[in-house]
Scaffold this motif. Sequence first.
Motif, PDB file in Angstrom:
ATOM      1  N   ILE A 153      -3.634 -12.588 -51.666  1.00 41.10           N
ATOM      2  CA  ILE A 153      -3.719 -14.275 -51.694  1.00 41.10           C
ATOM      3  C   ILE A 153      -3.121 -14.288 -50.219  1.00 41.10           C
ATOM      4  CG2 ILE A 153      -2.365 -16.297 -52.508  1.00 41.10           C
ATOM      5  CD1 ILE A 153      -2.526 -14.800 -55.287  1.00 41.10           C
ATOM      6  N   GLN A 154      -1.928 -14.052 -49.669  1.00 38.49           N
ATOM      7  CA  GLN A 154      -1.372 -14.178 -48.464  1.00 38.49           C
ATOM      8  C   GLN A 154      -2.504 -13.697 -47.279  1.00 38.49           C
ATOM      9  OE1 GLN A 154       1.972 -15.578 -47.817  1.00 38.49           O
ATOM     10  NE2 GLN A 154       0.649 -16.149 -46.055  1.00 38.49           N
ATOM     11  N   GLU A 155      -2.998 -12.672 -47.422  1.00 33.85           N
ATOM     12  CA  GLU A 155      -4.092 -12.384 -46.389  1.00 33.85           C
ATOM     13  C   GLU A 155      -4.992 -13.521 -46.318  1.00 33.85           C
ATOM     14  OE1 GLU A 155      -5.353  -8.419 -47.445  1.00 33.85           O
ATOM     15  OE2 GLU A 155      -3.699  -7.221 -46.405  1.00 33.85           O
ATOM     16  N   ALA A 156      -5.656 -13.946 -47.554  1.00 32.50           N
ATOM     17  CA  ALA A 156      -6.478 -14.890 -47.487  1.00 32.50           C
ATOM     18  C   ALA A 156      -6.269 -16.216 -46.988  1.00 32.50           C
ATOM     19  CB  ALA A 156      -7.144 -15.091 -48.977  1.00 32.50           C
ATOM     20  N   GLN A 157      -5.209 -16.564 -47.534  1.00 31.65           N
ATOM     21  CA  GLN A 157      -4.181 -17.773 -46.867  1.00 31.65           C
ATOM     22  C   GLN A 157      -4.375 -17.755 -45.278  1.00 31.65           C
ATOM     23  OE1 GLN A 157      -3.508 -20.775 -48.224  1.00 31.65           O
ATOM     24  NE2 GLN A 157      -2.328 -21.470 -46.615  1.00 31.65           N
ATOM     25  N   ASP A 158      -3.781 -16.596 -44.725  1.00 33.85           N
ATOM     26  CA  ASP A 158      -3.654 -16.473 -43.355  1.00 33.85           C
ATOM     27  C   ASP A 158      -4.920 -16.571 -42.703  1.00 33.85           C
ATOM     28  OD1 ASP A 158      -0.884 -16.200 -43.485  1.00 33.85           O
ATOM     29  OD2 ASP A 158      -1.074 -14.006 -43.838  1.00 33.85           O
ATOM     30  N   LEU A 159      -6.100 -16.171 -43.248  1.00 36.73           N
ATOM     31  CA  LEU A 159      -7.461 -16.256 -42.767  1.00 36.73           C
ATOM     32  C   LEU A 159      -7.753 -17.519 -42.421  1.00 36.73           C
ATOM     33  CD1 LEU A 159     -10.054 -14.687 -41.841  1.00 36.73           C
ATOM     34  CD2 LEU A 159     -10.687 -14.890 -44.351  1.00 36.73           C
ATOM     35  N   GLY A 160      -7.205 -18.725 -43.094  1.00 36.67           N
ATOM     36  CA  GLY A 160      -7.432 -19.988 -42.830  1.00 36.67           C
ATOM     37  C   GLY A 160      -8.639 -20.612 -43.755  1.00 36.67           C
ATOM     38  N   VAL A 161      -9.076 -20.035 -44.539  1.00 38.32           N
ATOM     39  CA  VAL A 161     -10.250 -20.759 -45.320  1.00 38.32           C
ATOM     40  C   VAL A 161     -10.067 -20.445 -46.911  1.00 38.32           C
ATOM     41  CG1 VAL A 161     -11.909 -19.830 -43.586  1.00 38.32           C
ATOM     42  CG2 VAL A 161     -11.646 -18.305 -45.540  1.00 38.32           C
ATOM     43  N   LEU A 162      -8.991 -20.221 -47.335  1.00 36.37           N
ATOM     44  CA  LEU A 162      -8.511 -20.296 -48.615  1.00 36.37           C
ATOM     45  C   LEU A 162      -8.197 -21.815 -49.127  1.00 36.37           C
ATOM     46  CD1 LEU A 162      -8.167 -18.348 -51.201  1.00 36.37           C
ATOM     47  CD2 LEU A 162      -5.712 -18.455 -50.502  1.00 36.37           C
ATOM     48  N   ASP A 163      -8.748 -22.261 -50.146  1.00 37.53           N
ATOM     49  CA  ASP A 163      -8.481 -23.514 -50.665  1.00 37.53           C
ATOM     50  C   ASP A 163      -7.829 -23.508 -51.935  1.00 37.53           C
ATOM     51  OD1 ASP A 163     -10.108 -25.139 -49.054  1.00 37.53           O
ATOM     52  OD2 ASP A 163     -11.860 -23.746 -49.424  1.00 37.53           O
ATOM     53  N   GLY A 164      -7.557 -22.281 -52.598  1.00 39.00           N
ATOM     54  CA  GLY A 164      -6.874 -22.222 -53.802  1.00 39.00           C
ATOM     55  C   GLY A 164      -6.975 -20.652 -54.647  1.00 39.00           C
ATOM     56  N   VAL A 165      -6.575 -20.520 -55.842  1.00 36.77           N
ATOM     57  CA  VAL A 165      -6.816 -19.216 -56.581  1.00 36.77           C
ATOM     58  C   VAL A 165      -6.778 -19.550 -57.924  1.00 36.77           C
ATOM     59  CG1 VAL A 165      -4.946 -17.711 -57.158  1.00 36.77           C
ATOM     60  CG2 VAL A 165      -4.850 -18.432 -55.010  1.00 36.77           C
ATOM     61  N   THR A 166      -7.597 -18.707 -58.626  1.00 35.95           N
ATOM     62  CA  THR A 166      -7.817 -18.585 -59.977  1.00 35.95           C
ATOM     63  C   THR A 166      -7.243 -17.080 -60.569  1.00 35.95           C
ATOM     64  OG1 THR A 166     -10.080 -17.520 -59.730  1.00 35.95           O
ATOM     65  CG2 THR A 166     -10.144 -19.971 -59.860  1.00 35.95           C
ATOM     66  N   THR A 167      -6.598 -17.287 -61.730  1.00 31.46           N
ATOM     67  CA  THR A 167      -6.002 -16.065 -62.306  1.00 31.46           C
ATOM     68  C   THR A 167      -6.189 -16.190 -63.900  1.00 31.46           C
ATOM     69  OG1 THR A 167      -3.887 -17.086 -62.767  1.00 31.46           O
ATOM     70  CG2 THR A 167      -4.011 -16.164 -60.869  1.00 31.46           C
ATOM     71  N   ASN A 168      -6.254 -14.920 -64.307  1.00 31.32           N
ATOM     72  CA  ASN A 168      -6.102 -14.853 -65.925  1.00 31.32           C
ATOM     73  C   ASN A 168      -5.410 -13.754 -66.341  1.00 31.32           C
ATOM     74  OD1 ASN A 168      -7.749 -12.590 -65.591  1.00 31.32           O
ATOM     75  ND2 ASN A 168      -9.473 -13.500 -65.133  1.00 31.32           N
ATOM     76  N   PRO A 169      -5.382 -13.734 -67.776  1.00 35.34           N
ATOM     77  CA  PRO A 169      -4.280 -12.649 -68.018  1.00 35.34           C
ATOM     78  C   PRO A 169      -4.641 -11.167 -67.849  1.00 35.34           C
ATOM     79  CG  PRO A 169      -4.800 -14.273 -69.836  1.00 35.34           C
ATOM     80  CD  PRO A 169      -5.752 -14.510 -68.726  1.00 35.34           C
ATOM     81  N   SER A 170      -6.036 -10.777 -67.593  1.00 40.89           N
ATOM     82  CA  SER A 170      -6.395  -9.497 -67.331  1.00 40.89           C
ATOM     83  C   SER A 170      -5.904  -9.349 -65.881  1.00 40.89           C
ATOM     84  CB  SER A 170      -8.015  -9.595 -67.195  1.00 40.89           C
ATOM     85  OG  SER A 170      -8.369  -9.530 -68.538  1.00 40.89           O
ATOM     86  N   LEU A 171      -5.983 -10.222 -64.934  1.00 41.94           N
ATOM     87  CA  LEU A 171      -5.631  -9.930 -63.368  1.00 41.94           C
ATOM     88  C   LEU A 171      -3.949  -9.837 -63.316  1.00 41.94           C
ATOM     89  CD1 LEU A 171      -7.809 -12.757 -61.690  1.00 41.94           C
ATOM     90  CD2 LEU A 171      -8.196 -10.082 -61.625  1.00 41.94           C
ATOM     91  N   MET A 172      -3.496 -10.536 -64.136  1.00 39.30           N
ATOM     92  CA  MET A 172      -1.763 -10.528 -64.276  1.00 39.30           C
ATOM     93  C   MET A 172      -1.788  -9.130 -64.809  1.00 39.30           C
ATOM     94  SD  MET A 172       0.010 -13.023 -63.311  1.00 39.30           S
ATOM     95  CE  MET A 172       0.108 -14.859 -62.893  1.00 39.30           C
ATOM     96  N   ALA A 173      -2.237  -8.616 -65.843  1.00 38.99           N
ATOM     97  CA  ALA A 173      -1.708  -7.358 -66.458  1.00 38.99           C
ATOM     98  C   ALA A 173      -2.222  -6.124 -65.272  1.00 38.99           C
ATOM     99  CB  ALA A 173      -2.790  -7.074 -67.718  1.00 38.99           C
ATOM    100  N   LYS A 174      -3.305  -6.511 -64.443  1.00 39.53           N
ATOM    101  CA  LYS A 174      -3.687  -5.572 -63.607  1.00 39.53           C
ATOM    102  C   LYS A 174      -2.418  -5.463 -62.576  1.00 39.53           C
ATOM    103  CE  LYS A 174      -7.156  -4.684 -60.030  1.00 39.53           C
ATOM    104  NZ  LYS A 174      -8.478  -5.391 -59.261  1.00 39.53           N
ATOM    105  N   GLU A 175      -1.761  -6.460 -62.312  1.00 41.68           N
ATOM    106  CA  GLU A 175      -0.614  -6.248 -61.199  1.00 41.68           C
ATOM    107  C   GLU A 175       0.725  -5.933 -61.967  1.00 41.68           C
ATOM    108  OE1 GLU A 175      -0.974  -6.820 -57.857  1.00 41.68           O
ATOM    109  OE2 GLU A 175      -3.207  -6.914 -58.648  1.00 41.68           O
ATOM    110  N   GLY A 176       0.703  -5.797 -63.388  1.00 39.88           N
ATOM    111  CA  GLY A 176       1.860  -5.357 -63.817  1.00 39.88           C
ATOM    112  C   GLY A 176       2.749  -6.296 -64.203  1.00 39.88           C
TER     113      GLY A 176
END
Length: 223
Positions: free
Chosen positions: A13-36
């Motif tokens: 997320i930080q890398e995408a934000q630094d690129l300068g083209v990020l407008d938002g983020v979507t998440t879900n329970p599976s993605l949260m679990a993937k990050e532990g």
Amino acid sequence: MKFFIDTANLKEIQEAQDLGVLDGVTTNPSLMAKEGISGKHNVMAHYARICDIVDGDVSAEVIATDYEGMVAEGEELAAIHPRIVVKIPMIKDGVRALKYFSKQGIKTNCTLVFSSGQALLAAKAGATYVSPFIGRLDDVSTDGLQLIDQIVHIYNTYEFNTQVLAASVRHTMHLIKCAELGADVATCPSNVILGLLKHPLTDIGLSKFLSDHKKAESTAQNA
């Protein structure tokens, strides 16, 4: 067109934000679990950290599948940060919850949409975003991009304010086609967005420019 990144990984997320083209983020329970990330307190704190990184909307999904549960969870999620968008599944009680949150002025993202009829219900209930899953439709030999086209047409015809958020975007051509069809947002992994950078003629052109510059510098030094 807005670009959202579909992840719960703070580094991505930080890398995408630094690129300068990020407008938002979507998440879900599976993605949260993937990050532990597990446990209510940890999940809520992780959403807060994501909101601290990005400037745009952050979709946070409820776990409940009943109306009362979705309302309770959604209110807790919305209280984390003004950027939080409550992600609600396309089920009967979900439509009721969309209407409730709309009346409360809380942004929502209706997820797991696979038909134009479902998208129509979400818009009538006041969803802020509707998320058609185009990649998953492609997986079952159905044209996911055609669904985007249908929803955009319906929303434009009846002047719904709900934004079409193309989800399950698998590759750069998905992204480009969604832009051509008029989707308001596309959410995808960061590598899909970075894939837009790639073109062999850009690489060839840059290589030639650098080579010519090096030759010119060498000539000037030897003069």
